[in-house]
Scaffold this motif. Sequence first.
Motif: not given
Length: 244
Positions: A235-237, A161-165
């Motif tokens: 971070x966001x791939x 949810x924080x934008x991390x994969x």
Amino acid sequence: MLTIDFDRVPLKPGDHALDLGCGAGRHAFELYRRGAKVTAVDLNPTDIAQVKDMFAAMTEAGEQGPGGTAVALRGDARRLPFPDGSFAVVVLSEVLEHIPDDRAVMAEAQRVLAPGGMLVVTVPRWWPERICWALSDAYHEVEGGHIRIYRRRQLLSRLRAAGLTPRGTHHAHALHSPYWWLKCLAGPDNDDALLPRLYHRMLVHDIMRRPWWTRIPERLLNPVVGKSFVVYLDKENMPRAGTA
């Protein structure tokens, strides 16, 4: 004693790295040894003073990797004084379980992480930690103590949810779980209890000497009883940036 497997971390000499909630600095020191430009941040002024002293001692002894620099700063993990995308690597080890607003810390870690960079998070594993809580209220009901126990799915959901994969996970420190169960049974502040004292001697020998008779069993037992859960996240791939 490292919780993170740094062979999984795509760190190059000269990369900017942040150890957020560095505590005594064990991961910050390893980043420095690998040549990172390290920033260690913690709210505890005593920890920061000790980390500064250790950085200075490492520098004097020539223990930093090529291109490495190191600084230790007192700061709040929820409000960091760094621009967006400042760091190629961010370490957040054994921190989130202490902070009421853990989502704010995750958001800040994501903000200061460069696109394509890696965040590494470690927290106590649910079931070994749950046993400690069941055995002793004093284990966690202290100022600055653990306020939650994460389940794997809950932690990964909040990080996504924080934008991390998430890119990989593992468990660490299997030999430490029984030690803390013994400590909780005897009383966390009871330093005279025989079994915890004897077990602690074995752990110190393991950390200092790393003999095969502790290394191999721990490696085999980590998936079952490892005390820490470790997550490696992008971070966001996005393609990894160079040095921040």
